[in-house]
Scaffold this active site. Structure first.
Site, PDB file in Angstrom:
ATOM      1  CB  CYS A   6      47.952  45.255  56.120  1.00 21.63           C
ATOM      2  SG  CYS A   6      47.523  45.232  54.373  1.00 21.63           S
TER       3      CYS A   6
HETATM    4  N1  LIG Z   1      45.123  42.690  51.211  1.00 21.21           N
HETATM    5  C1  LIG Z   1      45.029  43.716  51.940  1.00 21.21           C
HETATM    6  O1  LIG Z   1      44.156  44.070  52.732  1.00 21.21           O
HETATM    7  C2  LIG Z   1      45.900  45.175  51.541  1.00 21.21           C
HETATM    8  C3  LIG Z   1      45.464  46.220  51.658  1.00 21.21           C
HETATM    9  C4  LIG Z   1      46.221  47.237  51.273  1.00 21.21           C
HETATM   10  C5  LIG Z   1      47.502  47.259  50.641  1.00 21.21           C
HETATM   11  N2  LIG Z   1      47.934  46.096  50.571  1.00 21.21           N
HETATM   12  C6  LIG Z   1      49.210  45.715  49.869  1.00 21.21           C
HETATM   13  O2  LIG Z   1      48.929  45.481  48.341  1.00 21.21           O
HETATM   14  C7  LIG Z   1      49.849  44.593  47.835  1.00 21.21           C
HETATM   15  C8  LIG Z   1      48.973  43.250  47.057  1.00 21.21           C
HETATM   16  O3  LIG Z   1      48.293  42.585  48.313  1.00 21.21           O
HETATM   17  P1  LIG Z   1      47.143  41.746  48.170  1.00 21.21           P
HETATM   18  O4  LIG Z   1      46.486  41.492  49.189  1.00 21.21           O
HETATM   19  O5  LIG Z   1      46.511  42.262  46.872  1.00 21.21           O
HETATM   20  O6  LIG Z   1      47.966  40.292  47.774  1.00 21.21           O
HETATM   21  P2  LIG Z   1      47.219  38.917  46.933  1.00 21.21           P
HETATM   22  O7  LIG Z   1      48.211  37.974  47.318  1.00 21.21           O
HETATM   23  O8  LIG Z   1      45.835  38.923  47.064  1.00 21.21           O
HETATM   24  O9  LIG Z   1      47.315  39.228  45.651  1.00 21.21           O
HETATM   25  C9  LIG Z   1      48.612  39.465  44.743  1.00 21.21           C
HETATM   26  C10 LIG Z   1      48.420  39.003  43.400  1.00 21.21           C
HETATM   27  O10 LIG Z   1      49.817  39.269  42.583  1.00 21.21           O
HETATM   28  C11 LIG Z   1      50.008  38.086  42.059  1.00 21.21           C
HETATM   29  N3  LIG Z   1      51.365  38.064  41.815  1.00 21.21           N
HETATM   30  C12 LIG Z   1      52.547  37.748  42.607  1.00 21.21           C
HETATM   31  N4  LIG Z   1      53.726  37.823  41.940  1.00 21.21           N
HETATM   32  C13 LIG Z   1      53.495  38.330  40.934  1.00 21.21           C
HETATM   33  C14 LIG Z   1      54.069  38.642  39.438  1.00 21.21           C
HETATM   34  N5  LIG Z   1      55.410  38.565  39.709  1.00 21.21           N
HETATM   35  N6  LIG Z   1      53.526  39.277  38.557  1.00 21.21           N
HETATM   36  C15 LIG Z   1      52.202  39.171  38.461  1.00 21.21           C
HETATM   37  N7  LIG Z   1      51.437  39.009  39.443  1.00 21.21           N
HETATM   38  C16 LIG Z   1      52.013  38.382  40.544  1.00 21.21           C
HETATM   39  C17 LIG Z   1      49.730  36.912  42.966  1.00 21.21           C
HETATM   40  O11 LIG Z   1      49.382  35.693  42.053  1.00 21.21           O
HETATM   41  C18 LIG Z   1      48.454  37.391  43.265  1.00 21.21           C
HETATM   42  O12 LIG Z   1      47.209  36.813  42.665  1.00 21.21           O
HETATM   43  C19 LIG Z   1      50.794  44.207  49.065  1.00 21.21           C
HETATM   44  O13 LIG Z   1      51.880  45.046  48.859  1.00 21.21           O
HETATM   45  C20 LIG Z   1      50.018  44.533  50.238  1.00 21.21           C
HETATM   46  O14 LIG Z   1      50.784  44.867  51.345  1.00 21.21           O
HETATM   47  C21 LIG Z   1      47.106  44.837  50.848  1.00 21.21           C
END
Ligand SMILES: NC(=O)c1ccc[n+]([C@@H]2O[C@H](COP(=O)([O-])OP(=O)(O)OC[C@H]3O[C@@H](n4cnc5c(N)ncnc54)[C@H](O)[C@@H]3O)[C@@H](O)[C@H]2O)c1
Length: 413
Positions: A265
């Protein structure tokens, strides 16, 4: 095909955001299908092994056993859902600009299966306009029937993985929808899983607010990193100054220096903001300066640590303590310790690392705390890491976390 009042939720992306959301919805009585494109991850989740710290294996197992949750790689399963939330990564590309390829591919994959009256919500972080200009056109062009009515909202996730106080449930949820019907449905959904919701006038306001929150952190961390360098040059401990300033009951908020910023982030989202500014003919100069200051920190930390080593040693052995980007998590995405490792290696140092929560990093394995070294750098103070052992061995330590600065042989950043 689903009806708008069925309590079936599809969550696209089963990572740090998607899996905790899925579990929260199960607890609130929803039946959840967790879609992920990684077959191995889906298999592990379905066998009850959680990939994220905020979901315990026992909680996952119970949800699977009750029949209220399963993970799948099959996008066709979203056809049963009345609500679909998109929680896929939104990283930067090699030019350090927004890379929406995963968001676009996930949207394309679900679009042919979106049922009539479905509410589609984006929880992924992105620049203002992403829901309206990227997600909606894809769904509209690929949905099974033109006559289908689809509702849309943006509800950026604010979760802070590993945080013991603020979680998905008690953190107020921002919601911006494209029309009043979408807004009502999104509010009803989040009220079923969150304690508080905050409705804003458009998806763009919600998307921009998320970028503002994380940019606020980035620039304040940069300010404190710069301030720490200034203090250090004058022989003042910046942490003591920050503590002193924090005694002011209003108008000041403490941020702490460190090796830089990491995770999915803080180092990423502000660059979505600066890219978006450029698209609108503006320059986010303040944000870009903050980014440069933080990105220069690993080099500064490396220099400071090498300054603690006997200059007669040409290839000093340096132990990095804690490589995850923050304490309590195993997440090494965008960790600034990677740049620190590179800098030290480029200077001829022999570098090893130790982190009780990380089992492999960049194709390398950790060493134990008995590894022979000339200096250690406490980059992230992981719970359970017995740093005192190094102090007892008389190893010089550069403490970037302000957690052991009182011990002998320890220098503060
Ligand atoms: N991690 C954090 O602290 C956090 C906090 C708030 C917001 N976010 C936002 O949330 C979103 C997700 O982040 P995250 O940390 O959960 O990521 P992550 O990598 O932990 O999880 C994302 C998942 O999506 C899957 N994925 C990727 N492409 C895909 C597709 N085309 N179809 C289906 N699944 C798919 C991946 O395999 C993975 O398991 C991002 O935009 C991030 O900026 C993250």
């Amino acid at each position: 095909m689903s009806s708008s009042n069925s309590r079936i939720l599809a969550v696209i992306g089963q990572g740090y955001v998607g899996l905790p959301l899925a579990m929260a919805a199960v607890e609130a009585g929803w039946v959840v299908i967790g879609i992920d494109n990684l077959a191995a991850k889906v298999a592990r989740i379905n066998s009850g092994i959680s990939p994220v710290e905020d979901v315990l294996d026992a909680q996952l197992e119970a949800a699977i056993k009750s029949g209220a949750y399963k993970a799948s790689t099959d996008y066709a399963e979203v056809a049963n859902a009345s609500i679909i939330t998109i929680c896929v990564p939104t990283p930067l590309n090699e030019q350090r600009e927004p890379d929406l390829s995963l968001l676009e591919s996930a949207t394309k994959a679900i679009a042919p299966y979106v049922a009539n009256e479905t509410l589609v919500i984006s929880e992924s972080t992105s620049y203002p306009g992403t829901l309206r200009e990227v997600i909606i056109p894809i769904i509209d062009s690929l949905k099974p029937q033109d006559s289908f009515r689809v509702y849309f909202a943006s509800a950026p996730e604010r979760v802070n993985p590993g945080d013991l106080i603020w979680n998905q449930k008690n953190t107020p949820r921002l919601i911006g929808a494209i029309n009043p019907q979408s807004s009502l449905r999104a509010l009803a959904f989040y009220r079923s899983i969150c304690d508080a919701t905050v409705s804003v006038s458009t998806p763009e306001v919600a998307e921009a607010a998320k970028l503002l929150e994380n940019t606020f952190r980035l620039v304040n961390i940069a300010l404190i990193n710069e301030f720490t360098k200034l203090c250090s040059a004058a022989g003042i401990n910046s942490q003591e100054v920050i503590d002193a300033a924090s005694s002011k009951p209003y108008g000041f908020m403490p941020f702490r220096p460190g090796v830089g910023v990491g995770g999915h982030c803080i180092p990423v989202d502000p660059l979505y903001l600066s890219w978006w500014a450029r698209q609108n003919g503006e320059a986010a100069e303040f944000v870009e300066t903050a980014d440069s200051i933080n990105r220069a920190m690993p080099r500064y930390v490396g220099l400071r640590a090498l300054g603690l080593v006997d200059p007669a040693i040409t290839n000093p052995r340096v132990l990095l303590l804690g490589v995850a980007y923050k304490p309590g998590v195993a997440d090494v995405r965008e960790t600034p310790v990677k740049e620190l490792h590179k800098y030290l290696t480029d200077q001829g140092a022999i570098v090893a690392w130790h982190d009780p929560l990380v089992f492999t990093w960049d194709g390398t394995s950790p060493v134990d705390l008995d590894w022979k070294c000339d200096v250690a750098i406490l980059a992230t103070n992981q719970p359970g890491m017995d740093v005192i052992r190094l102090v007892e061995r008389g190893i010089r330590i550069l403490d970037c976390t302000n957690s052991i600065h009182h011990l002998s042989g320890v220098s503060s950043l």
